[in-house]
Design an enzyme around this catalytic site. Sequence first.
Site, PDB file in Angstrom:
ATOM      1  N   HIS A 131       0.734  -1.111  -0.020  1.00  0.00           N
ATOM      2  CA  HIS A 131      -0.110  -0.140   0.157  1.00  0.00           C
ATOM      3  C   HIS A 131       0.862   1.242   0.082  1.00  0.00           C
ATOM      4  O   HIS A 131       0.268   2.403  -0.119  1.00  0.00           O
ATOM      5  CB  HIS A 131      -0.769   0.011   1.405  1.00  0.00           C
ATOM      6  CG  HIS A 131      -2.409   0.422   0.879  1.00  0.00           C
ATOM      7  ND1 HIS A 131      -2.810   0.541  -0.099  1.00  0.00           N
ATOM      8  CD2 HIS A 131      -3.205   0.549   1.711  1.00  0.00           C
ATOM      9  CE1 HIS A 131      -4.439   0.802  -0.051  1.00  0.00           C
ATOM     10  NE2 HIS A 131      -4.246   0.868   1.275  1.00  0.00           N
ATOM     11  N   ASN A 157      -9.519   3.065  -1.299  1.00  0.00           N
ATOM     12  CA  ASN A 157     -10.134   4.206  -0.468  1.00  0.00           C
ATOM     13  C   ASN A 157      -9.375   5.372  -0.467  1.00  0.00           C
ATOM     14  O   ASN A 157      -9.896   6.467   0.045  1.00  0.00           O
ATOM     15  CB  ASN A 157     -10.313   3.484   0.790  1.00  0.00           C
ATOM     16  CG  ASN A 157     -11.454   2.304   1.104  1.00  0.00           C
ATOM     17  OD1 ASN A 157     -12.402   2.711   0.429  1.00  0.00           O
ATOM     18  ND2 ASN A 157     -11.134   1.355   1.939  1.00  0.00           N
ATOM     19  N   ASP A 197      -0.900   2.501  -5.381  1.00  0.00           N
ATOM     20  CA  ASP A 197      -0.735   1.146  -5.765  1.00  0.00           C
ATOM     21  C   ASP A 197      -2.232   0.646  -6.392  1.00  0.00           C
ATOM     22  O   ASP A 197      -3.137   1.300  -6.064  1.00  0.00           O
ATOM     23  CB  ASP A 197      -0.547   0.124  -4.327  1.00  0.00           C
ATOM     24  CG  ASP A 197      -1.741   0.492  -3.444  1.00  0.00           C
ATOM     25  OD1 ASP A 197      -1.938   1.779  -2.767  1.00  0.00           O
ATOM     26  OD2 ASP A 197      -2.643  -0.152  -3.093  1.00  0.00           O
ATOM     27  N   ASN A 219      -6.809   6.229   4.004  1.00  0.00           N
ATOM     28  CA  ASN A 219      -8.293   6.442   3.744  1.00  0.00           C
ATOM     29  C   ASN A 219      -8.606   8.027   3.926  1.00  0.00           C
ATOM     30  O   ASN A 219      -9.821   8.334   3.801  1.00  0.00           O
ATOM     31  CB  ASN A 219      -8.892   5.486   4.675  1.00  0.00           C
ATOM     32  CG  ASN A 219      -8.888   4.130   4.366  1.00  0.00           C
ATOM     33  OD1 ASN A 219      -8.106   3.598   3.513  1.00  0.00           O
ATOM     34  ND2 ASN A 219      -9.487   3.249   5.309  1.00  0.00           N
TER      35      ASN A 219
END
Length: 187
Positions: free
Chosen positions: A19, A112, A91, A66
């Site tokens: 991530h 997100n 990513d 997020n």
Amino acid sequence: MKCIVGLGNPGKKYEKTRHNIGFMVLDELADQNHWSLTQKKFRGVYTAEHVDGEKVLLLKPQTYMNLSGESVRAFMDYYDIDVEDVLVVYDDLDLPPGKIRLRKKGGHGGHNGIRNMIDHLGTKEFKRLRVGIGRPEAPATVIDYVLGEFPKSESEAVADSIEQSVKACEAWIGMSFNEVMNEFNAK
């Protein structure tokens, strides 16, 4: 003015996870150009540089993935950055490790961080550099997968995608985004 945003999660725990490949790209871009992402404000770390008369801003939001849009929106407002001058590096599960894709706009695709960016920027029309991380195999969950580290078997492909991403970011500083897409999406 150009603003390049790398998405990821702050802290040692997430440093080498899939991530965080957006952070990895910005770190490598900064290292290769002898820049330091040491300024802290706007719930992020950043640097402001000049390249051939062009102001270049690099930002790594420190809000966790997020909530990335909160940091980016505050940064854009302060520096009066137009959305067309922003490139977001992140990513992508739909690309295999080693592959990158540039796009002018799009949806969030279940990401997100991008969903939050769209919410805070009020548009889907911002430039993206998607860096492939591949999809998990069953029984792994997407959350565990993206928060996991790359296996050694993918290290060469990951290093190549980071290097290609850095080159694409550098190219965008002096070229149109269409030219950059034509050059790097063809690979």
